[in-house]
Design a protein around this motif. Structure first.
Motif, mmCIF file in Angstrom:
data_model
loop_
_atom_site.group_PDB
_atom_site.id
_atom_site.type_symbol
_atom_site.label_atom_id
_atom_site.label_comp_id
_atom_site.label_asym_id
_atom_site.label_seq_id
_atom_site.Cartn_x
_atom_site.Cartn_y
_atom_site.Cartn_z
ATOM 1 N N MET A 12 52.658 42.295 40.827
ATOM 2 C CA MET A 12 51.467 43.071 40.525
ATOM 3 C C MET A 12 51.419 44.375 41.327
ATOM 4 S SD MET A 12 49.831 41.242 38.239
ATOM 5 C CE MET A 12 51.479 40.902 37.581
ATOM 6 N N THR A 13 50.680 45.349 40.772
ATOM 7 C CA THR A 13 50.437 46.614 41.474
ATOM 8 C C THR A 13 49.012 46.708 41.990
ATOM 9 O OG1 THR A 13 49.840 47.702 39.385
ATOM 10 C CG2 THR A 13 52.147 47.829 40.085
ATOM 11 N N HIS A 14 48.128 45.773 41.571
ATOM 12 C CA HIS A 14 46.755 45.816 42.061
ATOM 13 C C HIS A 14 46.742 45.606 43.572
ATOM 14 C CE1 HIS A 14 42.575 44.811 42.779
ATOM 15 N NE2 HIS A 14 42.303 45.385 41.608
ATOM 16 N N PRO A 15 45.918 46.352 44.307
ATOM 17 C CA PRO A 15 45.958 46.280 45.771
ATOM 18 C C PRO A 15 45.846 44.871 46.340
ATOM 19 C CG PRO A 15 44.594 48.120 45.067
ATOM 20 C CD PRO A 15 44.970 47.375 43.834
ATOM 21 N N ARG A 16 45.022 44.024 45.752
ATOM 22 C CA ARG A 16 44.822 42.693 46.317
ATOM 23 C C ARG A 16 46.076 41.829 46.217
ATOM 24 N NH1 ARG A 16 40.281 39.419 47.537
ATOM 25 N NH2 ARG A 16 38.882 41.035 46.776
ATOM 26 N N TYR A 17 46.879 42.064 45.172
ATOM 27 C CA TYR A 17 48.072 41.244 44.967
ATOM 28 C C TYR A 17 49.340 42.090 44.871
ATOM 29 C CZ TYR A 17 44.928 37.327 44.189
ATOM 30 O OH TYR A 17 43.977 36.359 44.347
ATOM 31 N N ARG A 18 49.321 43.254 45.450
ATOM 32 C CA ARG A 18 50.468 44.157 45.340
ATOM 33 C C ARG A 18 51.754 43.475 45.816
ATOM 34 N NH1 ARG A 18 50.350 49.425 44.638
ATOM 35 N NH2 ARG A 18 48.186 49.577 45.377
ATOM 36 N N ARG A 65 51.696 42.658 32.902
ATOM 37 C CA ARG A 65 50.494 43.499 32.966
ATOM 38 C C ARG A 65 50.117 43.654 34.442
ATOM 39 N NH1 ARG A 65 47.225 43.947 28.305
ATOM 40 N NH2 ARG A 65 48.562 44.782 26.685
ATOM 41 N N GLU A 66 50.833 44.548 35.134
ATOM 42 C CA GLU A 66 50.772 44.610 36.584
ATOM 43 C C GLU A 66 49.398 44.953 37.138
ATOM 44 O OE1 GLU A 66 52.865 46.425 34.773
ATOM 45 O OE2 GLU A 66 54.945 45.894 35.279
ATOM 46 N N ASP A 67 48.630 45.785 36.407
ATOM 47 C CA ASP A 67 47.368 46.268 36.954
ATOM 48 C C ASP A 67 46.187 45.373 36.610
ATOM 49 O OD1 ASP A 67 47.496 46.813 34.279
ATOM 50 O OD2 ASP A 67 46.455 48.735 34.418
ATOM 51 N N SER A 68 46.388 44.371 35.735
ATOM 52 C CA SER A 68 45.266 43.533 35.310
ATOM 53 C C SER A 68 45.509 42.052 35.570
ATOM 54 C CB SER A 68 44.984 43.752 33.817
ATOM 55 O OG SER A 68 46.086 43.314 33.036
ATOM 56 N N LEU A 69 46.457 41.745 36.442
ATOM 57 C CA LEU A 69 46.768 40.354 36.773
ATOM 58 C C LEU A 69 47.117 39.535 35.530
ATOM 59 C CD1 LEU A 69 44.047 39.616 39.492
ATOM 60 C CD2 LEU A 69 46.312 40.617 39.756
ATOM 61 N N SER A 77 36.441 46.128 39.761
ATOM 62 C CA SER A 77 37.628 45.289 39.701
ATOM 63 C C SER A 77 37.765 44.444 40.954
ATOM 64 C CB SER A 77 38.874 46.153 39.516
ATOM 65 O OG SER A 77 39.026 47.070 40.571
ATOM 66 N N THR A 78 37.344 44.974 42.079
ATOM 67 C CA THR A 78 37.405 44.208 43.320
ATOM 68 C C THR A 78 36.501 42.994 43.248
ATOM 69 O OG1 THR A 78 37.915 46.169 44.612
ATOM 70 C CG2 THR A 78 37.068 44.258 45.821
ATOM 71 N N GLU A 79 35.286 43.173 42.716
ATOM 72 C CA GLU A 79 34.374 42.052 42.586
ATOM 73 C C GLU A 79 34.901 41.033 41.604
ATOM 74 O OE1 GLU A 79 31.106 44.496 41.451
ATOM 75 O OE2 GLU A 79 30.046 44.217 43.334
ATOM 76 N N LEU A 80 35.511 41.500 40.537
ATOM 77 C CA LEU A 80 36.074 40.581 39.566
ATOM 78 C C LEU A 80 37.169 39.739 40.186
ATOM 79 C CD1 LEU A 80 36.414 42.824 36.385
ATOM 80 C CD2 LEU A 80 34.990 40.792 36.606
ATOM 81 N N LEU A 81 37.980 40.367 41.010
ATOM 82 C CA LEU A 81 39.084 39.639 41.610
ATOM 83 C C LEU A 81 38.605 38.659 42.662
ATOM 84 C CD1 LEU A 81 41.665 42.512 41.849
ATOM 85 C CD2 LEU A 81 41.834 40.480 40.444
ATOM 86 N N GLY A 82 37.373 38.768 43.082
ATOM 87 C CA GLY A 82 36.863 37.839 44.077
ATOM 88 C C GLY A 82 36.906 36.404 43.580
ATOM 89 N N ARG A 83 36.778 36.193 42.257
ATOM 90 C CA ARG A 83 36.808 34.820 41.752
ATOM 91 C C ARG A 83 38.233 34.303 41.654
ATOM 92 N NH1 ARG A 83 36.782 34.478 35.717
ATOM 93 N NH2 ARG A 83 37.378 36.497 34.929
ATOM 94 N N HIS A 84 39.222 35.170 41.931
ATOM 95 C CA HIS A 84 40.615 34.731 41.899
ATOM 96 C C HIS A 84 41.177 34.539 43.301
ATOM 97 C CE1 HIS A 84 40.666 37.239 37.972
ATOM 98 N NE2 HIS A 84 40.274 36.007 37.738
ATOM 99 N N SER A 85 40.346 34.759 44.308
ATOM 100 C CA SER A 85 40.873 34.676 45.668
ATOM 101 C C SER A 85 40.568 33.319 46.290
ATOM 102 C CB SER A 85 40.262 35.780 46.516
ATOM 103 O OG SER A 85 38.856 35.665 46.546
ATOM 104 N N SER A 124 48.754 34.396 35.476
ATOM 105 C CA SER A 124 47.768 34.897 34.511
ATOM 106 C C SER A 124 46.359 34.718 35.046
ATOM 107 C CB SER A 124 47.882 34.160 33.170
ATOM 108 O OG SER A 124 46.849 34.558 32.283
ATOM 109 N N ALA A 125 45.521 35.737 34.800
ATOM 110 C CA ALA A 125 44.095 35.674 35.141
ATOM 111 C C ALA A 125 43.248 35.254 33.951
ATOM 112 C CB ALA A 125 43.629 37.034 35.656
ATOM 113 N N GLY A 126 43.877 34.816 32.857
ATOM 114 C CA GLY A 126 43.131 34.361 31.687
ATOM 115 C C GLY A 126 42.739 35.501 30.766
ATOM 116 N N ILE A 127 41.745 35.278 29.939
ATOM 117 C CA ILE A 127 41.316 36.269 28.956
ATOM 118 C C ILE A 127 40.791 37.514 29.666
ATOM 119 C CG2 ILE A 127 38.951 35.407 28.762
ATOM 120 C CD1 ILE A 127 39.140 35.936 25.737
ATOM 121 N N ASN A 128 41.067 38.664 29.070
ATOM 122 C CA ASN A 128 40.583 39.923 29.634
ATOM 123 C C ASN A 128 39.107 40.082 29.267
ATOM 124 O OD1 ASN A 128 39.988 42.730 30.114
ATOM 125 N ND2 ASN A 128 42.201 43.101 30.174
#
Length: 446
Positions: free
Chosen positions: A223-229, A185-189, A438-446, A235-239
């Motif tokens: 991944m294709t998401h810019p932060r982790y391209r 799931r490249e775009d959703s980590l 999505s950028t704010e959401l990914l902040g907890r994964h950085s 896995s980022a866990g549950i969607n």
């Protein structure tokens, strides 16, 4: 209002009891239909709805406390039919009106955001708690969940021939004796949803059933998401956006995940092959590779693997307190791995475990710089091939996790997780996450 007469009636003969349940639930549904839709209810309306629902659930619990084995035998034709949790709940709705929500009610619920539902899946949780708790019905349901899925059986001949299966969220490829499952799931980590659970169980079944496979390997794709391209993420866990939108199912996601493919990683897939004395399960060792992070469900998955390899800058976390739900069977398995105090820190306080810290050695077997990961993976899959590995992992898993203890845990999990899905704090939290970019959401994964 539940009366003493109602409670006595649902504990009487099965035929009388099922009539009482059906009548009581029909009356409750009429009361709910007379109220505004859940999202438009006033505090007074919500109190009326809750009182009606609570009374009916009291009757359901009393009914199941008396009749669960008879109900299960009727639904499974004396335990000759192997019904998975979703199918079992469906046929229960047909055979025992009012015991669990109907298919139509579930369709209506799943079309609503989580905050605007009646919470009918809690009734499934009550039902499945009693089934799993029963020493008569529970083991049979666990066995049903360990059988290969029809989808996997349909795909098996082609996979055995080509060594490849391209599923929506998982790519499966056999190279030599290794089945390589890549989460894609490249775009959703690699955030998990119902589709991912279906694809993972299918892929695990194929790897277990293919006689050419000796070892399974699970790894996140690029991944294709810019932060982790271009980087691999496990896995980022549950969607959480899917949960907020009402698309995470108790039976198709939360219970199927734990009783289906993750349990199969531990116990193997159950078949009808073999004689009376040979094991009916097909088991294989599993290796996981974490290149970046394994959050929530990803971290839960690592607890079922035989060997875990991680990059030096990777980390693991189980943010259950942040999300508000129960992290699957992690509460059951994590304590054995890291001890009680660390488990509380990880689950209750959201502690992250970084691959290079000493405590990571309790969850991760090997840590390597990124440039050394590929060679480490290939050495590991070579070591885990061989029949002696299979026999010894079977005995290790039996000593570490008894089927009986697992069944008792999952019985309570079925109810508690269904309640958490509809708790006000979870609805508020996932709504906040969903509203973020999505950028704010990914902040907890950085």
């Amino acid at each position: 209002m539940t009366t003493a007469d109602d409670l006595r009636a649902v504990r009487a003969g099965l035929d009388q009891a099922r009539t009482v349940i059906a009548r009581a639930v029909q009356h409750t549904d009429e009361e709910l239909h007379a109220l505004p839709a859940p999202e438009h209810r006033s505090p007074e309306h919500r109190a009326l709805a809750w009182a009606a629902i609570d009374a009916t659930r009291t009757l359901r619990a009393a009914f199941l406390g008396t009749h669960v084995d008879a109900v299960y035998d009727e639904l499974t034709a004396g335990r000759t039919r192997h019904l998975r949790v979703t199918e079992l709940a469906r046929v229960a709705a047909e055979a025992f009106p009012g015991l669990v929500p109907t298919a139509e009610q579930l369709v209506d619920e799943r079309a609503r955001p989580q905050a605007h539902k009646e919470g009918r899946e809690i009734d499934q949780g009550i039902f499945l708690q009693h089934v799993l708790r029963s020493p008569h019905a529970g083991p049979h349901l666990l066995d049903a969940m360990l059988r290969p899925t029809p989808r996997a059986l349909d795909l098996l001949p082609e996979f055995c021939r080509t060594g490849k299966a391209e599923l929506t969220s998982v790519h499966l490829e056999r190279t030599g004796a290794v089945a390589r499952l890549t989460l894609c799931r490249e775009d959703s980590l690699n955030a998990e949803d119902n589709q991912q659970v279906d694809d993972m169980e299918t892929a695990v079944d194929l790897a277990l059933l293919d006689p050419a496979v000796q070892v399974g390997l699970v790894r996140g794709g690029e991944m294709t998401h810019p932060r982790y391209r271009g980087r691999r993420v496990f896995s980022a866990g549950i969607n959480l956006k899917t949960l907020h939108g009402g698309g995470i199912s108790l039976t198709d996601f939360l219970l199927r995940r734990e009783l289906g493919y993750i349990h199969k990683l531990v116990r193997g897939v159950l078949t009808d092959d073999g004689s009376a004395w040979r094991p009916r399960s097909i088991e294989k060792p599993w290796i996981g590779v974490v290149d970046t992070f394994a959050i929530g469900g990803g971290c839960q998955l690592l607890l079922a693997f035989d060997h875990v390899i991680a990059a030096a800058d990777a980390y693991l976390s189980l943010p259950a307190a942040q999300e508000g739900i129960i992290p699957g069977a992690a509460n059951y398995r994590l304590t054995r791995a890291v001890g009680l105090r660390r488990s509380r820190q990880i689950i209750l306080e959201g502690r992250r475990i970084f691959a290079r810290e000493p405590d990571a050695g309790l969850l991760i077997d090997e840590v390597h710089d990124h440039g050394d990961l590929e060679a480490a993976v290939e050495r590991a899959v070579e070591r885990f091939q061989g029949s002696a590995v299979l026999a010894n992992r079977r005995m290790l898993n039996l000593a570490e996790e008894s089927p009986e203890a697992f069944r008792q845990y999952m019985a309570e999990f079925a109810l508690q997780q269904s309640l958490r899905l509809y708790s006000s704090d979870v609805i508020e939290k996932v709504g906040r996450f969903s509203a973020a970019s999505s950028t704010e959401l990914l902040g907890r994964h950085s």
